[in-house]
Enzyme design. Structure first.
Site, PDB file in Angstrom:
ATOM      1  N   HIS A 126       1.069 -25.274  -8.127  1.00  0.00           N
ATOM      2  CA  HIS A 126       1.326 -23.924  -7.612  1.00  0.00           C
ATOM      3  C   HIS A 126       1.844 -23.106  -8.796  1.00  0.00           C
ATOM      4  O   HIS A 126       2.554 -23.640  -9.658  1.00  0.00           O
ATOM      5  CB  HIS A 126       2.387 -24.039  -6.521  1.00  0.00           C
ATOM      6  CG  HIS A 126       2.657 -22.773  -5.760  1.00  0.00           C
ATOM      7  ND1 HIS A 126       3.322 -21.697  -6.303  1.00  0.00           N
ATOM      8  CD2 HIS A 126       2.357 -22.413  -4.483  1.00  0.00           C
ATOM      9  CE1 HIS A 126       3.425 -20.739  -5.400  1.00  0.00           C
ATOM     10  NE2 HIS A 126       2.835 -21.150  -4.285  1.00  0.00           N
ATOM     11  N   ASP A 203       8.185 -30.715  -7.704  1.00  0.00           N
ATOM     12  CA  ASP A 203       8.010 -29.636  -6.736  1.00  0.00           C
ATOM     13  C   ASP A 203       7.727 -30.291  -5.384  1.00  0.00           C
ATOM     14  O   ASP A 203       6.661 -30.850  -5.164  1.00  0.00           O
ATOM     15  CB  ASP A 203       6.837 -28.741  -7.173  1.00  0.00           C
ATOM     16  CG  ASP A 203       6.459 -27.718  -6.119  1.00  0.00           C
ATOM     17  OD1 ASP A 203       7.104 -27.676  -5.044  1.00  0.00           O
ATOM     18  OD2 ASP A 203       5.502 -26.953  -6.359  1.00  0.00           O
ATOM     19  N   GLN A 206       5.800 -28.925  -0.458  1.00  0.00           N
ATOM     20  CA  GLN A 206       4.947 -29.449   0.612  1.00  0.00           C
ATOM     21  C   GLN A 206       5.388 -30.852   1.034  1.00  0.00           C
ATOM     22  O   GLN A 206       5.348 -31.186   2.213  1.00  0.00           O
ATOM     23  CB  GLN A 206       3.477 -29.491   0.157  1.00  0.00           C
ATOM     24  CG  GLN A 206       2.897 -28.137  -0.213  1.00  0.00           C
ATOM     25  CD  GLN A 206       2.803 -27.176   0.973  1.00  0.00           C
ATOM     26  OE1 GLN A 206       2.736 -27.583   2.130  1.00  0.00           O
ATOM     27  NE2 GLN A 206       2.804 -25.883   0.665  1.00  0.00           N
ATOM     28  N   CYS A 369      -2.184 -19.485  -4.791  1.00  0.00           N
ATOM     29  CA  CYS A 369      -1.291 -19.512  -5.968  1.00  0.00           C
ATOM     30  C   CYS A 369      -1.612 -20.702  -6.858  1.00  0.00           C
ATOM     31  O   CYS A 369      -0.698 -21.356  -7.401  1.00  0.00           O
ATOM     32  CB  CYS A 369       0.172 -19.543  -5.544  1.00  0.00           C
ATOM     33  SG  CYS A 369       0.691 -18.082  -4.657  1.00  0.00           S
TER      34      CYS A 369
END
Lengths: 412, 161
Positions: A126, A203, A206, A369
């Protein structure tokens, strides 16, 4: 563990927006990758703060302020329990996953990186886990190196030792692609990073919202995620970090609530995690996030994961029967979260999204993104459906009925 | 756009039977080229314009605005973007570049202004001699699609003078 049909009905009744219609049709909400829906329990928790004990935290010596402080800090503890945060780990509240990445890109990268150092990221990220590192590299003279993807958008790890090496100071990657749901094998990447003496930034925007995470078994220095993707309010993000690393970093924002003593010429800063929480935070949002975590714990992350997996398998099977559909991320549901990215041959994703909208089906279209990944596939974008705990097989059926309609409208 | 209205049917019909669409980017000798790209979604419109050179305006020493003899488009984009480009090519013929720029401004203001009354009520075209624009009236003021519609009209500004 699974979500039974009876439980599913109970769950759906908790989400007021699912009782609404969109374009005159019962709502099928499949844009969970962008933001999740909000249950009554979360809305009421936020509302209770404003109606019953609205006060600032950490500084008022009166009943409501103490109550607000306790409720706010309860969420921090809930998150620690939810993720099995080790003793040396801290939970810092930010306003988004994006801010969590930027916090580290400013407070760690700009302080410690120098020319010749390398940051490693990947082609599937992303933008929020790529652009801050680009800027940090430019600011410090460090170099950004990229782990490439194959045609399915899976990381190519064959030459990992040529990318992660002695110059690597940080490896920043997504635990679950927001485009394909692909979950990279973290073990070899973490091992390579540790061999190189590099830090690891994960990250989890999700991953954390859809899967059980145990930070005792996940050797990372940082983990970022957002409340609004996991039933919570917008405007609340989280950065998990290890004390040793966080202590060495400078504050990100300066001001109230993050200081110990202030003199006209200099100041001393609070201990972790307050050092990184300057200013009045989103108190109501954090309290609402606590209710969201309780809700997810009540259903069980393993049950949610199994439920999503069942829906994803059905989607992949349905897609396989439609030669006019291009599915991204491969057709194997293993190592993959409940994200389904696709295109209909000859139909632009915007048109697919608009047509599904007219059928009461909410999906996301565009680059998500992740422009470098779109460029890798040489496509303008995809249509993306992401399932969550409240989605049903009936939702999937209506989703594919709308896809068939889009195809027939454009193909005829 | 896909509510099954008469407008929808006409837009889809035009999408499938475009009059001025080139299958590939034009050869440089076909005319002057102008392009607009929406970086956010990757959509791109390339216009190829054949212009009639105009005589210099008396006393000014400069050439007055050239008239469009022919315009074609190569569009990578959604149906709205493509039909908008096709209509633009149609209405451009016979207008000078100055006139076309003024027209693009009028069209832009129209599509960005929410329609009065219920959103699904057709509103009149901003270009009386080009009533087909009324087909887009459902999209007026709706951010999700106005950018798609406007991309070809933004390319007008890039036509070399």
């Amino acid at each position: 563990m699974y979500i039974s049909d009876a439980n599913l009905e109970t769950i759906r009744a908790d989400f007021p927006i699912l009782q609404r219609t969109m374009r005159g049709k019962p709502l099928v909400y499949l844009d969970n990758g962008a933001t999740s829906l909000t249950p009554t329990q979360v809305i009421e928790a936020e509302s209770r703060y404003y109606t019953e004990y609205n006060a600032n935290i950490h500084r008022g010596h009166y009943e409501f302020s103490e109550q607000a402080t306790v409720a706010f800090d309860d969420t921090r503890q809930l998150i620690k329990d939810f993720l099995h945060v080790p003793d040396d780990g801290h939970i810092i509240f930010t306003k988004s996953s994006t801010e969590s990445v930027n916090l580290v890109a400013y407070s760690w990268a700009r302080k410690f990186l120098k020319p010749g150092d390398e940051i490693v990221s990947t082609e599937l990220e992303h933008h929020a886990n790529l652009v801050p590192w680009q800027a940090a590299a430019q600011a410090t003279g460090a170099t950004l190196r990229i782990i490439p993807v194959d045609e399915n958008g899976h990381l190519v790890l064959d030459h990992l030792d040529q990318i992660i090496g002695t110059r690597t100071r940080l490896v920043a990657l997504s635990a679950m692609s927001n485009v394909t749901g692909y979950m990279p094998p973290l073990e070899p990447i973490i091992a390579a990073a540790r061999n190189a003496g590099a830090l690891i930034f994960l990250d989890g925007a999700q991953l954390v919202s859809h899967h059980a995470v145990d930070l005792r078994r996940l050797d990372v220095d940082f983990l970022a995620f957002s409340a609004h993707k996991m039933l919570g309010p917008t405007g609340v993000g989280v950065l998990y970090g290890r004390a040793e690393v966080l202590d060495a970093m400078d504050p990100f924002l300066y001001g109230g609530d993050m200081i110990q003593s202030v003199y006209l010429e200099h100041s001393t800063y609070e201990r972790l995690p307050q050092k990184f929480e300057a200013g009045t935070p989103n108190i109501a949002g954090v309290i609402g996030f606590g209710a969201a975590i309780r809700y997810l714990q009540g259903v069980g992350m393993e049950a949610i994961e199994a439920h999503e997996h069942r829906l994803l398998e059905t989607m992949l099977q349905e897609a396989a029967q439609r030669p006019f559909m291009q599915v991204y991320g491969g057709s194997n549901p293993a190592r993959r979260g409940g994200i389904f990215s696709f295109n209909i041959n000859g139909v632009h994703p915007h048109d697919t999204g608009a047509l599904l909208d007219s059928q009461g089906v909410a999906i996301r279209t565009g680059s998500h993104c992740a422009q470098p990944l779109m460029r890798h596939w040489n496509i303008p974008g995809t249509s993306r459906a992401v399932v969550y705990l409240y989605n049903t097989m009936q939702d999937i059926k209506r989703f594919f009925t709308a896809i068939d309609r889009a195809h027939s409208l454009f193909a005829s | 756009m896909y509510g099954g209205s008469e407008h929808t049917r006409k837009l889809m019909d035009r999408y499938k039977h475009q009059q001025h669409r080139m299958q590939s980017p034009a050869h440089p000798q076909s005319g002057v080229a102008a392009a607009a790209v929406n970086e956010r979604c990757g959509d791109a419109v390339e216009l190829t314009v054949r212009l009639e050179p105009q005589p210099a305006a008396p006393g000014t020493g400069s050439e007055i605005s050239s008239k469009v003899l022919e315009m074609q488009h190569h569009t990578v984009g959604c149906s709205i973007c493509q039909v908008s480009a096709d209509f633009l090519c149609e209405t451009a013929v016979g207008r000078t570049l100055d006139e076309l720029t003024e027209l693009a401004g009028r069209v832009r203001n129209w599509i960005l202004t929410p329609a009065a009354g219920t959103s699904n009520e057709p509103s009149a075209s901003p270009v009386p001699e080009f009533p087909e624009l009324e087909l887009f009236s459902e999209m007026r003021g709706k951010k999700s699609r106005t950018r798609c519609f406007l991309l070809p009209w933004e390319a007008v500004e890039a036509i070399p003078r």
